[in-house]
Design an enzyme around this catalytic site. Structure first.
Site, PDB file in Angstrom:
ATOM      1  N   ARG A   1      54.034  58.908  34.471  1.00  0.00           N
ATOM      2  CA  ARG A   1      53.320  58.284  35.573  1.00  0.00           C
ATOM      3  C   ARG A   1      54.223  57.297  36.288  1.00  0.00           C
ATOM      4  NH1 ARG A   1      48.416  55.319  34.340  1.00  0.00           N
ATOM      5  NH2 ARG A   1      48.998  54.432  36.333  1.00  0.00           N
TER       6      ARG A   1
ATOM      7  N   GLY B   1      39.258  54.800  51.431  1.00  0.00           N
ATOM      8  CA  GLY B   1      39.460  54.335  50.058  1.00  0.00           C
ATOM      9  C   GLY B   1      38.547  53.187  49.672  1.00  0.00           C
TER      10      GLY B   1
ATOM     11  N   ILE C   1      37.041  35.542  44.012  1.00  0.00           N
ATOM     12  CA  ILE C   1      36.233  34.319  44.154  1.00  0.00           C
ATOM     13  C   ILE C   1      35.962  33.750  42.759  1.00  0.00           C
ATOM     14  CG2 ILE C   1      34.073  33.344  45.009  1.00  0.00           C
ATOM     15  CD1 ILE C   1      33.819  35.741  46.888  1.00  0.00           C
TER      16      ILE C   1
ATOM     17  N   VAL D   1      44.242  47.345  39.401  1.00  0.00           N
ATOM     18  CA  VAL D   1      44.207  45.926  39.036  1.00  0.00           C
ATOM     19  C   VAL D   1      45.410  45.560  38.174  1.00  0.00           C
ATOM     20  CG1 VAL D   1      42.889  44.099  37.911  1.00  0.00           C
ATOM     21  CG2 VAL D   1      41.699  45.851  39.242  1.00  0.00           C
TER      22      VAL D   1
ATOM     23  N   GLY E   1      40.060  44.694  45.338  1.00  0.00           N
ATOM     24  CA  GLY E   1      41.443  44.837  45.761  1.00  0.00           C
ATOM     25  C   GLY E   1      42.363  44.438  44.638  1.00  0.00           C
TER      26      GLY E   1
ATOM     27  N   LYS F   1      27.110  43.212  38.006  1.00  0.00           N
ATOM     28  CA  LYS F   1      27.624  41.887  38.368  1.00  0.00           C
ATOM     29  C   LYS F   1      26.505  40.848  38.383  1.00  0.00           C
ATOM     30  CE  LYS F   1      31.312  43.958  41.146  1.00  0.00           C
ATOM     31  NZ  LYS F   1      31.587  44.521  42.487  1.00  0.00           N
TER      32      LYS F   1
ATOM     33  N   ARG G   1      47.487  56.556  28.971  1.00  0.00           N
ATOM     34  CA  ARG G   1      47.186  57.803  28.268  1.00  0.00           C
ATOM     35  C   ARG G   1      48.360  58.763  28.310  1.00  0.00           C
ATOM     36  NH1 ARG G   1      41.118  58.984  30.054  1.00  0.00           N
ATOM     37  NH2 ARG G   1      41.929  57.786  31.811  1.00  0.00           N
TER      38      ARG G   1
ATOM     39  N   GLY H   1      35.566  39.693  42.483  1.00  0.00           N
ATOM     40  CA  GLY H   1      37.031  39.740  42.595  1.00  0.00           C
ATOM     41  C   GLY H   1      37.678  38.379  42.511  1.00  0.00           C
TER      42      GLY H   1
END
Lengths: 427, 427
Positions: A49, A184, A133, A14, A299, A202, A45, A131
């Site tokens: 990366r 995934g 919406i 995200v 997503g 939710k 952390r 997400g």
């Protein structure tokens, strides 16, 4: 143009979406808010990366939540701790916070909102539910004139993907779960999704926003989809239904029902057209009537869309006191309502009595019909599915107690090897 | 509790809905805004009228727009004058204004918004588009992180009711219009609805909000539904499509398309499930992907739901300067974009060549196929409908010019008595 300095906690899917969308749509966003949002620093952390947007990384959380040059903190690590402590510190330091953390809000939201109010800052979490919406904004602002009596949704993409695949391919749950993992769409440990826990987080937030009640995750009755078979889906379709995993919140004079479970919905209802990882939400208000919204529930960029919408709102409104509260009501205006226990839920039911291959289904169905009419004391439909060695009972509205009694009694019949019930919503 | 004093202009269907919803949901609304909304006075042309909520009526407009005890003016008379003058006076007097007047906003909105900004007050019009669906708020706030490239909608309940009836009963347009009038779903003079003008007003507002362009009603290409026959609907269904009257706004590098016309949409698209007087809106954003919303687009209380949502927003936010602007952008931030002319619209097409009963359709279809491949220079599908004495051509994407050429050439064939084209959207 004045900068709006953001401190991100986490650099996962995200957060990367937030960086990407802020980058590609910067011009339009600046036109909207007359400020330039800048990701000033990102807490990670480990510095070792990938960092595709060349963001300024730090392993020192204080540079986000305790640093005067951060205007808004965006928490995207998920889970309870350390997210909870980080957010509390940020709010106490007078920083507005945006989070996509549904578990945290479902469990600690009431407390965190009170803390935000105390400090005169925003706590926003549009991304926590469905997400991209804008369902929380729609409930707390767009539909704010209404008494909402129902909000229901397909609010977990993983389970909807699995059920969609089971339906289109006729495959069983275990196989579709494996495929979802390969694509995934499901985690290596899929428990939160397939057992309905994510949907329950939710639903907790949806129900609070719709009804103005405190956030109370523990009050949600939760069933997952592991018991649904390809056979159930086929039989349901023959009877005119799709099987969807719904979060359902209903409010009546008696109290509030909060439940997450597989549900038969009519094939003609928009829910039946919400396929794959999409989400869909149905609302009923006493002025507006029925509303339906659908779109991507997860997503990277769809979720980022919600995070940045919160950001734009904070930039526009500036002062939390002069904005719609996150749940539509100030935290001290949330009103407790009695929680209805699952044994008292009223629902229609699909009951599948699975039989051994040699059972005389006709004779059995006559006995079951007698039992059903005695136990339910209301209309029902009974049908034999020879191919599946099943007798199916579709009930009128009844309480769970009656259904359990009927299923227990059905098991006393020779040849019945298993019974299973799934609730039906008729709209 | 401090009162929030409302002055209504007009006491028709929507105003009555506002009174009704404020009455029945007062407790919850007060819990939200910590103020008590009170309809202080209502301007009417004559005091001799029904007044079911015992409102305080006046025939003196100054008691609404020029009176210090009115906080918010709610204009619900519709049309251009005198609504335009009343709203200008109210804004100039420092009063926030809420209106459901789509024609006025579509034609004078840019000017009125600038006036509102100058005076530091709100001008809000959620009720002007799609009734109770909070579509403007969703576009300007909920989806504000996105570059929107498409917004399309079934935004006129009357035409959707007529097309739904034509589809379910196989009746012709004229009969369904009469029935719609009998049921109160169409006006005695239905021109605004059936010619697409009402939808064009709403599309103007949608497009501005989605793209941040000035309101420009005159730029909308508009076709009504009067040319659609029951036969077209039947043939379309056989080919996998429903016929809906859509408002369509698309934005690309080349510019903006603004158009209202009958459209074939796949039966599997949510639009095909929007029946009767319901509205539905499809949005595509570059972060969120596809979104769909549906609900009641008209009616007393559904429209009042949107009016009161605006009211609650004003009560929460207090200061227009610290709120999302009505179109999502301040009026001086709206950016002109080239308007694409209808001859340059790219679309797929359904072309119906209607023939006399004696025509040899097979031979004709071969000639038409040759013409089509020459004119369109792209793939198409051609089919004979013997029963309807029709040859149907379904084209790939092409520009209108080509379609007109093909239709004109088709008319040169003996036996072809009429040609007609309807655009197709594939999503």
């Amino acid at each position: 143009m004045e900068p709006l300095k953001l401190g991100l906690i986490g650099l996962g899917t995200v957060a990367t979406g937030v960086a990407s969308v802020l980058h590609k749509n910067q011009q339009t966003i600046v036109r909207r808010i007359r400020q330039t949002p800048i990701i000033e620093r990102v807490y990670v952390r480990s510095l070792e990366r990938e960092n595709p947007y060349n963001l300024n990384l730090t392993t020192n959380i204080d540079e986000i939540i305790n640093h005067s040059d951060i205007d808004i903190v965006i928490e995207l690590i998920g889970g309870i701790e350390p997210a909870l402590s980080y957010i509390k510190t940020a709010l106490t330091n007078g920083k507005s916070v945006i989070t996509a953390n549904k578990e945290l809000i479902a469990k600690y939201g009431t407390e965190l909102l009170a803390l935000a109010e105390e400090n005169g800052v925003f706590l926003r979490f549009e991304a926590a539910v469905a997400g991209g919406i804008p369902i929380l904004k729609s409930l707390r602002e767009g539909l704010a004139a209404n008494e909402i009596d129902t909000v229901m949704g397909i609010i977990n993409g993983t389970t909807n993907y699995i059920l969609t695949e089971m339906s289109s391919k006729g495959s069983d749950f275990a196989l579709c779960l494996k495929e979802a993992q390969a694509h995934g769409y499901a985690e290596a440990d899929p428990t939160f999704d397939i057992e309905g826990i994510d949907a329950a987080h939710k639903l907790t937030i949806l129900a609070s926003t719709a009804f103005g009640i405190p956030l109370q995750f523990d009050a949600v009755y939760t069933e997952g989809i592991t018991q649904i078979s390809a056979e159930d889906i086929t039989i349901a379709r023959t009877e005119g239904f799709a099987i969807k995993h719904l979060g359902i919140a209903k409010k009546s004079e008696q109290g509030v029902e909060l439940r997450v479970h597989p549900t038969l919905v009519p094939l003609t209802h928009p829910f039946a057209q919400v396929h794959g990882v999409l989400n869909g939400i149905f609302i009923q208000g006493n002025a507006v009537g029925e509303q339906f919204m659908s779109g991507r529930g997860a997503g990277s960029e769809a979720t980022a869309s919600a995070v940045i919408a919160d950001l734009i709102e904070i930039a526009h409104n500036q002062t939390a006191q002069y904005s719609a509260p996150a749940l539509g009501f100030d935290s001290h205006q949330l009103m407790e309502a009695p929680i209805i226990q699952s044994s008292q839920f009223e629902s229609r039911y699909y009951i599948n009595c699975q039989c051994s291959a040699k059972t005389d289904l006709k004779a059995l169905s006559e006995r079951l019909a007698e039992m059903a009419s005695e136990t339910l004391r209301s209309a029902f439909k009974i049908k034999i599915y020879d191919e599946n060695h099943s007798v199916i009972i579709l009930t009128a509205k009844t309480i769970e107690e009656n259904v359990e009694k009927l299923m227990n009694n059905a098991m006393l019949n020779e040849g019945v090897v298993n019974t299973k019930s799934i609730r039906i919503e008729m709209f």
